[in-house]
Structure formats: C-alpha cells, structure tokens
Write a protein that holds these residues in place. Structure first.
Motif, mmCIF file in Angstrom:
data_model
loop_
_atom_site.group_PDB
_atom_site.id
_atom_site.type_symbol
_atom_site.label_atom_id
_atom_site.label_comp_id
_atom_site.label_asym_id
_atom_site.label_seq_id
_atom_site.Cartn_x
_atom_site.Cartn_y
_atom_site.Cartn_z
ATOM 1 N N ASP A 76 0.826 -1.203 0.000
ATOM 2 C CA ASP A 76 0.000 0.000 0.000
ATOM 3 C C ASP A 76 0.864 1.258 0.000
ATOM 4 O O ASP A 76 2.074 1.210 0.215
ATOM 5 N N TYR A 77 0.192 2.394 -0.226
ATOM 6 C CA TYR A 77 0.843 3.687 -0.038
ATOM 7 C C TYR A 77 0.873 4.028 1.455
ATOM 8 O O TYR A 77 -0.021 3.635 2.215
ATOM 9 N N LEU A 78 1.872 4.761 1.861
ATOM 10 C CA LEU A 78 1.911 5.341 3.196
ATOM 11 C C LEU A 78 1.764 6.840 2.995
ATOM 12 O O LEU A 78 2.607 7.475 2.342
ATOM 13 N N LEU A 79 0.675 7.429 3.522
ATOM 14 C CA LEU A 79 0.323 8.814 3.232
ATOM 15 C C LEU A 79 0.180 9.644 4.504
ATOM 16 O O LEU A 79 -0.162 9.124 5.570
ATOM 17 N N GLU A 80 0.411 10.951 4.335
ATOM 18 C CA GLU A 80 0.138 11.929 5.392
ATOM 19 C C GLU A 80 -0.935 12.881 4.862
ATOM 20 O O GLU A 80 -0.679 13.664 3.946
ATOM 21 N N PHE A 81 -2.136 12.806 5.445
ATOM 22 C CA PHE A 81 -3.240 13.657 5.015
ATOM 23 C C PHE A 81 -3.132 15.038 5.663
ATOM 24 O O PHE A 81 -2.605 15.184 6.770
ATOM 25 N N ASP A 82 -3.652 16.033 4.958
ATOM 26 C CA ASP A 82 -3.667 17.388 5.504
ATOM 27 C C ASP A 82 -4.448 17.424 6.822
ATOM 28 O O ASP A 82 -5.540 16.846 6.926
ATOM 29 N N ASP A 83 -3.878 18.096 7.804
ATOM 30 C CA ASP A 83 -4.539 18.311 9.100
ATOM 31 C C ASP A 83 -4.850 17.016 9.850
ATOM 32 O O ASP A 83 -5.690 17.007 10.753
#
Length: 330
Positions: free
Chosen positions: A296-303
């Motif tokens: 999978d992707y490892l993501l950082e979402f806004d806020d």
C-alpha cells in the motif's frame, strides 16, 4: 397570460445551461498558466543541473573518486526527476486543454441542436425567416471534429519534453522495464466501475471529492451519470458530471500498469474508513515485484494530527489518484 415566445424559452434554457461555463474555463486557464510557470522554473533548474552534470562527467572520467561518483549520481537522479515531472505536467496541460475544448464543444453542440429544433418548429408554422435558410449547412461548416482534437492531443503528447540521455550504468535496464505507456484513463472505464467524483460547485471555496459508481455514460465518455451509494436519506445520491470532475480509480487486477507517485508528491486519496477523498503527501510507495505493484501507499493527510503527531496511514493503491492541478484546498 400570454404564452411565452418560443425563442425566449430556447434562449433562457441555453443561458441557464452555460451559467457555470465562464467559471470552469477560468479555472482551467488558471491551471494552465500555473503549469506554464512551474514548468518554466523547473526547466531552468534542470538545464543548470545538466550543465553541472556534463562538466563533472567530463572531468572525472573512469577514475572518479567515491565522492565525485556520488555527486554525479545525485545530480543525475535530480535531472531525471525534474524531466519526468515536466513530462507529467505536459501531459496534464494537454488533458486540461482537451477538457476546455470539450466544455465549449458540448455547449456549441447543444446550441446547434436547439437552433435546428427551433428552425423545424418555425418551418412547421410557415414562419421561417429568410436568414435562417441554410442554417444547418453553416453550422456544419464551422464544426471542429473531436477526432481532430484527439489527433492534436496525440501530437502534443509525442512532442512532450524528453530528458537528456545520461548514462545510468547498471540500473538502466531495470528502470526502463517498469515504465508504462501514457494512455487515456477513461479508455477502459465501464459501467459499475468506481470513480472519484467532484460534486462541489465551481463557486465553492474547497473541492469535495467522493467515491461514486458509474451507472451510465455518453458514447464518447465525456459525460457520466454517477451514483453515490453512501449518500444519506436527505442527500443527493446521483450526479451528472463531465470528465473535468471525474477521475477513474485504478483497478486492482491491473497493478502492473498503475501509475505510481514518488515520495513527496501530493495525491488525492480516500481517507481510511470513509468514502471521501482528501489531499495527502506520499511518504512511501508500493514496491514493484516482477513489474507488479505490491503493498500500500503510506500517506500523510492534511490536518491529520493526533497528540501533536502527523499521522501516517496506509492506503490501498486503488484508492489513490493524481491530484488535479485545479484542486482547491480551501
């Protein structure tokens, strides 16, 4: 009360249909200007890097020390990434130009259809003005076919910027084997497929993207009727949208051909546990094994912060798409 003149009805209907067209076109043209500015800045930096790389390569030769070799490799990777991003933006500019054409074209087609229908009604009433004779022939003469636009798009894609040929050593064969051909993302879209749909109006301060299912579409795949299967009882659950507001989701059974996004790239992704898309930064990408993507992707979402810590969340590859360049964060 006197009956409303038929020409007034046609005119009012047409004006109502194009009320959002100026805003949509303005957004597209603004995105194109922004891409031009970004591309020019990126190309200037790339040219400078290329000159440094060529100078170092000519000076070091085969007896380059470890420090020089690492510096050359770092410059090479930087140049490659810059040119790949320029190519990606060039494709996006072509896509936005096609969307702008389609928006204008469909309104022209609707206007032509209404004028011809109005002409038929007047002819049936024996009140056809002389200046409307031969109208259909004149409309046909001014039509720019969509096939011609597709040919222009293909020519633009072929003319996209290509990175300079720089020796990649042992990694050359491996890296070239994982590249995929640029294709129309709507080419294989079918009924019942899931898509990302922008349901917010053009005047909204922030975009709202959700998961929808395709329930019907035009033959040329310009317009789509979509179903929001998770809408509440008091919410609108069907939407009719153009390509500008629809992004096909990757299909799990075609992982070998799915576009990947490198770390640091902003994407549009489904927040875990929801059916809504939000902007996120890529931290890590799925790995390739035998030309297929795994993981999978490892993501950082806004806020997305908890206890002062930016959360990193795993998101399935078929829930991540490219961030539109006209995306409004709000």
């Amino acid at each position: 009360m006197a009956a409303q003149a038929p020409y007034t009805t046609y005119l009012e209907n047409y004006v109502d249909g194009i009320v959002s067209l100026p805003q949509e076109l303005q957004r597209l043209l603004g995105s194109l200007r922004d891409l031009d500015d970004r591309t020019a800045e990126l190309m200037a930096g790339a040219r400078e890097k290329v000159q440094k790389l060529l100078h170092l390569s000519s000076q070091s030769g085969k007896k380059a020390q470890d420090g020089e070799a690492k510096k050359i490799e770092a410059l090479r990777r930087d140049v490659e990434e810059r040119y790949e991003l320029v190519t990606q933006w060039s494709h996006e500019k072509v896509r936005l130009a096609v969307l702008a054409y389609e928006m204008i074209d469909i309104n022209m087609v609707n206007l032509d259809r209404d004028i011809l229908k109005f002409q038929e009604e007047l002819a049936a009433q024996n009140s056809l003005p002389p200046d409307l004779s031969g109208l259909e022939k004149g409309l046909m003469a001014g039509d720019l076919s969509y096939e011609m636009m597709q040919q222009q798009q293909a020519a633009s894609l072929q003319a996209s910027v290509r990175p300079p040929k720089v020796s990649r050593g042992k990694d050359a064969k491996r890296k070239s084997s994982v590249r995929t051909e640029k294709v129309d993302p709507f080419k294989h879209l079918q009924i019942d497929d899931n898509v990302a749909a922008r349901i917010s109006p053009p005047s909204a301060e922030a975009d709202e993207w959700i998961v929808c299912k395709v329930i019907s579409m035009s033959d040329d795949k310009h317009y789509f009727d979509l179903l929001d299967e998770h809408a509440g009882e008091d919410e609108i659950n069907t939407h009719r949208l153009t390509r500008l507001n629809v992004i096909p989701l990757p299909k799990p059974d075609s992982r070998h051909a799915i576009q990947t996004f490198p770390p640091g790239t902003y994407v549009l992704a489904i927040f875990p546990g929801t059916t809504a898309f939000y902007r996120a930064a890529v931290v890590a990408t799925p790995k390739r094994q035998k030309s297929a993507l795994v993981g999978d992707y490892l993501l950082e979402f806004d806020d997305d912060i908890e206890d002062g810590i930016i959360m990193q969340r795993a998101v399935c590859i078929d829930q991540v798409v490219a961030l539109p360049f006209d995306f409004k964060l709000g």
